[in-house]
Enzyme design. Structure first.
Site, short mmCIF file in Angstrom:
data_model
loop_
_atom_site.label_atom_id
_atom_site.label_comp_id
_atom_site.label_asym_id
_atom_site.label_seq_id
_atom_site.Cartn_x
_atom_site.Cartn_y
_atom_site.Cartn_z
N HIS A 1 0.86 -1.19 0.00
CA HIS A 1 0.00 0.00 0.00
C HIS A 1 0.89 1.23 0.00
O HIS A 1 1.73 1.40 0.87
CB HIS A 1 -0.90 0.02 1.25
CG HIS A 1 -2.12 -0.82 1.10
ND1 HIS A 1 -3.34 -0.46 1.61
CD2 HIS A 1 -2.30 -2.01 0.47
CE1 HIS A 1 -4.23 -1.40 1.31
NE2 HIS A 1 -3.63 -2.35 0.63
N TYR B 1 -8.60 5.86 8.14
CA TYR B 1 -8.73 6.14 9.57
C TYR B 1 -9.69 7.32 9.69
O TYR B 1 -9.36 8.42 9.26
CB TYR B 1 -7.38 6.54 10.17
CG TYR B 1 -6.36 5.42 10.24
CD1 TYR B 1 -6.19 4.68 11.41
CD2 TYR B 1 -5.54 5.11 9.16
CE1 TYR B 1 -5.23 3.68 11.50
CE2 TYR B 1 -4.58 4.10 9.24
CZ TYR B 1 -4.43 3.39 10.41
OH TYR B 1 -3.50 2.39 10.50
N PRO C 1 -3.60 0.14 18.87
CA PRO C 1 -3.40 -0.28 17.48
C PRO C 1 -3.46 0.84 16.44
O PRO C 1 -3.19 0.60 15.26
CB PRO C 1 -4.53 -1.29 17.25
CG PRO C 1 -5.54 -0.99 18.29
CD PRO C 1 -4.82 -0.43 19.46
N LYS D 1 1.51 -0.44 15.06
CA LYS D 1 2.91 -0.61 15.46
C LYS D 1 3.20 -1.87 16.27
O LYS D 1 4.37 -2.24 16.42
CB LYS D 1 3.37 0.61 16.29
CG LYS D 1 3.48 1.89 15.48
CD LYS D 1 4.77 1.90 14.68
CE LYS D 1 4.76 2.86 13.51
NZ LYS D 1 4.41 2.28 12.22
N TYR E 1 4.71 6.18 10.12
CA TYR E 1 3.79 5.09 9.78
C TYR E 1 4.52 3.96 9.05
O TYR E 1 4.31 2.78 9.34
CB TYR E 1 2.62 5.61 8.93
CG TYR E 1 1.47 4.63 8.85
CD1 TYR E 1 0.43 4.69 9.77
CD2 TYR E 1 1.45 3.63 7.87
CE1 TYR E 1 -0.62 3.78 9.71
CE2 TYR E 1 0.41 2.71 7.80
CZ TYR E 1 -0.62 2.80 8.73
OH TYR E 1 -1.65 1.89 8.68
P1 RFL Z 1 1.76 -12.48 21.34
O1 RFL Z 1 1.24 -12.47 19.93
O2 RFL Z 1 0.84 -12.13 22.42
O3 RFL Z 1 2.36 -13.93 21.58
C1 RFL Z 1 2.76 -14.37 22.86
C2 RFL Z 1 2.63 -15.88 22.91
O4 RFL Z 1 3.05 -16.33 24.19
C3 RFL Z 1 2.15 -17.32 24.63
N1 RFL Z 1 2.19 -17.34 26.10
C4 RFL Z 1 2.87 -18.28 26.80
N2 RFL Z 1 3.58 -19.33 26.41
C5 RFL Z 1 4.14 -20.09 27.38
N3 RFL Z 1 4.00 -19.85 28.72
C6 RFL Z 1 3.31 -18.78 29.14
N4 RFL Z 1 3.18 -18.53 30.44
C7 RFL Z 1 2.69 -17.95 28.17
N5 RFL Z 1 1.94 -16.82 28.24
C8 RFL Z 1 1.65 -16.49 26.98
C9 RFL Z 1 0.79 -16.89 24.07
O5 RFL Z 1 -0.11 -17.99 23.96
C10 RFL Z 1 1.21 -16.33 22.71
O6 RFL Z 1 1.15 -17.31 21.68
O7 RFL Z 1 3.04 -11.53 21.49
P2 RFL Z 1 4.24 -11.25 20.45
O8 RFL Z 1 4.73 -12.51 19.84
O9 RFL Z 1 5.15 -10.33 21.14
O10 RFL Z 1 3.55 -10.49 19.23
C11 RFL Z 1 3.03 -9.20 19.40
C12 RFL Z 1 1.79 -9.02 18.51
O11 RFL Z 1 0.94 -10.14 18.60
C13 RFL Z 1 1.04 -7.77 18.96
O12 RFL Z 1 1.91 -6.67 19.15
C14 RFL Z 1 -0.01 -7.29 17.98
O13 RFL Z 1 -0.86 -8.30 17.53
C15 RFL Z 1 -0.81 -6.20 18.70
N6 RFL Z 1 -2.12 -6.08 18.18
C16 RFL Z 1 -2.26 -5.41 17.03
N7 RFL Z 1 -1.16 -4.82 16.48
C17 RFL Z 1 -1.29 -4.14 15.33
O14 RFL Z 1 -0.27 -3.63 14.83
N8 RFL Z 1 -2.52 -4.02 14.72
C18 RFL Z 1 -3.66 -4.63 15.24
O15 RFL Z 1 -4.72 -4.55 14.68
C19 RFL Z 1 -3.55 -5.33 16.45
N9 RFL Z 1 -4.62 -5.94 17.02
C20 RFL Z 1 -3.23 -6.69 18.84
C21 RFL Z 1 -4.48 -6.62 18.21
C22 RFL Z 1 -3.10 -7.35 20.06
C23 RFL Z 1 -4.19 -7.93 20.72
N10 RFL Z 1 -3.99 -8.54 22.03
C24 RFL Z 1 -2.65 -8.83 22.50
C25 RFL Z 1 -4.98 -8.68 22.99
C26 RFL Z 1 -5.58 -7.23 18.81
C27 RFL Z 1 -5.44 -7.89 20.06
C28 RFL Z 1 -6.69 -8.56 20.61
C1 PHB Z 2 -5.78 -4.18 10.75
O1 PHB Z 2 -5.93 -4.34 9.52
O2 PHB Z 2 -6.10 -5.05 11.56
C2 PHB Z 2 -5.21 -2.90 11.24
C3 PHB Z 2 -4.67 -2.01 10.34
C4 PHB Z 2 -4.16 -0.81 10.80
C5 PHB Z 2 -4.18 -0.52 12.14
C6 PHB Z 2 -4.71 -1.43 13.04
C7 PHB Z 2 -5.23 -2.63 12.59
O3 PHB Z 2 -3.70 0.67 12.59
#
Ligand code: RFL
Ligand code: PHB
Length: 389
Positions: free
Chosen positions: A72, A200, A292, A296, A384
């Site tokens: 994009h 956004y 989010p 980042k 970004y």
């Molecule tokens: P994760 O993805 O949370 O993975 C951590 C893993 O550790 C496991 N775990 C354990 N394993 C062993 N023993 C334990 N005691 C444990 N406790 C936990 C868990 O099962 C899991 O598999 O962290 P990681 O790898 O650092 O990755 C980070 C990303 O996942 C995170 O920054 C993003 O997904 C944040 N985030 C979003 N970021 C965006 O840029 N755009 C988004 O739209 C977005 N949506 C989100 C999100 C994070 C969310 N969380 C954490 C609630 C939506 C949600 C719901």
């Molecule tokens: C998404 O596609 O899930 C998404 C994209 C941009 C954001 C957050 C989430 O800032």
């Protein structure tokens, strides 16, 4: 069991770190609490920074992303009067990549399986021992049996609710936090995206984001009070709310359909310092959370892995500990800048309950300024697409 680096958590941070270490000949074992199915079913991030794309290439897991991901070259910011295009490509020379976190994770699992890396799923009772000594070990339960894993280093990649951060004595760490008074309700639907680029929207009816995973798969979010539950939101109510926040012509043409996933995520900014205690290193959501709005979260996890993987390789293969000594500070410098950007985007785009009338005027003025100043647009674009590692 014995390995060089014990990795707690098999999300994107743990899998990518393991992949980068294995490619350099460093042995790892991954301990993951959930099933693989569960890890792959979590719908999360969708936008990859240019540097993240580079890292995935370096890790040898970019083939499917190159085929199925969509570069994009910009995004839109709107309010009820203006629609401002931020042209990343023109302003910074770089695009971002739209490719879901679930796909990145699937590609990493496949690569790790091909490497033969032990990934133990459904582990429980993980405890990190003697991290402040030269011989740490991890105990856990797997398939009903108590196990012990000896290692040279431990990487805490276990997310915000994991055990790794808590292993650091409270007196040796410090937390900085801001909790926002709203969440994002997100849905995934098999519909054509409302627009070819992300929108956004800061409207009088609240914040909304129109995003996507492909030409046929849309991801949408609307701002909701923290007290709302998923079951309060029928699909019809969601689409109605989303329509009321997006620019009229786009809302009118938007394709709608049944949601295939629906969830609410609270918004929070959180930083734990430092990222190291002895031979334990924290990575990704285990040590920082961003709202989010700036896309980042996943990208920051990848830059942590970038700094840590080379530091661990130097320590294990050359006995050079300068990288691991510098890891926390190097990573934190970039983390705080991403914190600032995510907080600023969140403040610029959301209504805060109980806010005064001045706040809405500030949001309007910010968007107007962006529409008129290329310098302002460039500053946003630079953040970004991702600050350099
Ligand atoms: P994760 O993805 O949370 O993975 C951590 C893993 O550790 C496991 N775990 C354990 N394993 C062993 N023993 C334990 N005691 C444990 N406790 C936990 C868990 O099962 C899991 O598999 O962290 P990681 O790898 O650092 O990755 C980070 C990303 O996942 C995170 O920054 C993003 O997904 C944040 N985030 C979003 N970021 C965006 O840029 N755009 C988004 O739209 C977005 N949506 C989100 C999100 C994070 C969310 N969380 C954490 C609630 C939506 C949600 C719901
Ligand atoms: C998404 O596609 O899930 C998404 C994209 C941009 C954001 C957050 C989430 O800032």
């Amino acid at each position: 069991m014995k390995t060089q680096v014990a990795i707690i958590g098999g999300g994107p941070s743990g899998l990518l770190l393991s992949q980068m270490l294995n490619k350099a000949g460093v042995e790892t074992v991954i301990l993951e609490r959930a099933t693989r199915f569960h890890v792959l079913a979590r719908i999360r991030a969708g936008v990859l920074e240019a540097g993240t794309v580079e890292m995935l290439r370096a890790a040898g897991v970019a083939d499917r992303m190159e085929q199925e991901g969509t570069p994009h070259s910009g995004c839109y910011l709107t309010d009820d009067d203006l629609m401002v295009h931020i042209n990343f490509q023109e302003l910074t020379g770089k695009p971002v990549m739209v490719y879901g976190q679930t796909e990145v994770t699937a590609d990493l699992f496949e690569a790790q399986d091909a490497m033969g890396t032990p990934i133990l799923h459904e582990v429980s009772d993980v405890v990190i021992h003697n991290a402040d000594s030269s011989a740490p070990h991890v105990t856990f339960t797997h398939k009903g049996t108590a196990k012990r894993l000896d290692c040279a280093y431990v990487a805490g990649c276990d997310g915000f609710h994991g055990v790794s951060r808590q292993t650091i004595p409270a007196a040796k760490r410090r937390a900085f936090e801001r909790v926002y008074p709203f969440g994002w309700l997100g849905i995934l639907s098999r519909t054509k995206p409302a627009h070819e680029e992300l929108i956004y929207a800061n409207s009088a009816n609240g914040f909304a984001l129109a995003s996507m995973r492909s030409d046929t798969l849309s991801r949408y979010y609307v701002q909701v009070p923290l007290t709302d539950r998923v079951q309060d939101w029928s699909d019809a109510r969601f689409w109605g709310k989303l329509r009321s926040c997006l620019p009229g012509d786009i809302a009118a043409d938007m394709e709608t359909g049944p949601s295939i996933e629906k969830s609410i995520a609270p918004l929070r900014s959180f930083v734990n310092e430092p990222l190291r205690w002895g031979r334990l290193f924290l990575v990704g959501d285990a040590t920082h959370i961003v709202p989010p709005t700036g896309a980042k979260g996943l990208n920051l996890a990848v830059s942590d892995v970038y700094y840590l993987h080379s530091a661990l390789i130097d320590a294990l293969t050359k006995g050079d500990e300068s990288g691991i000594d510098a890891y926390s500070e190097r990573a934190l410098t970039r983390i705080w800048k991403a914190m600032r950007f995510s907080w600023q985007m969140t403040t610029m785009l959301h209504q805060f309950e109980g806010e005064d009338s001045f706040a809405a005027q500030m949001r309007k003025a910010t968007l107007r300024h962006l529409s008129q100043s290329e310098t302002a647009r460039r500053e946003l674009a630079e953040n970004y697409i991702g600050l350099p590692f």
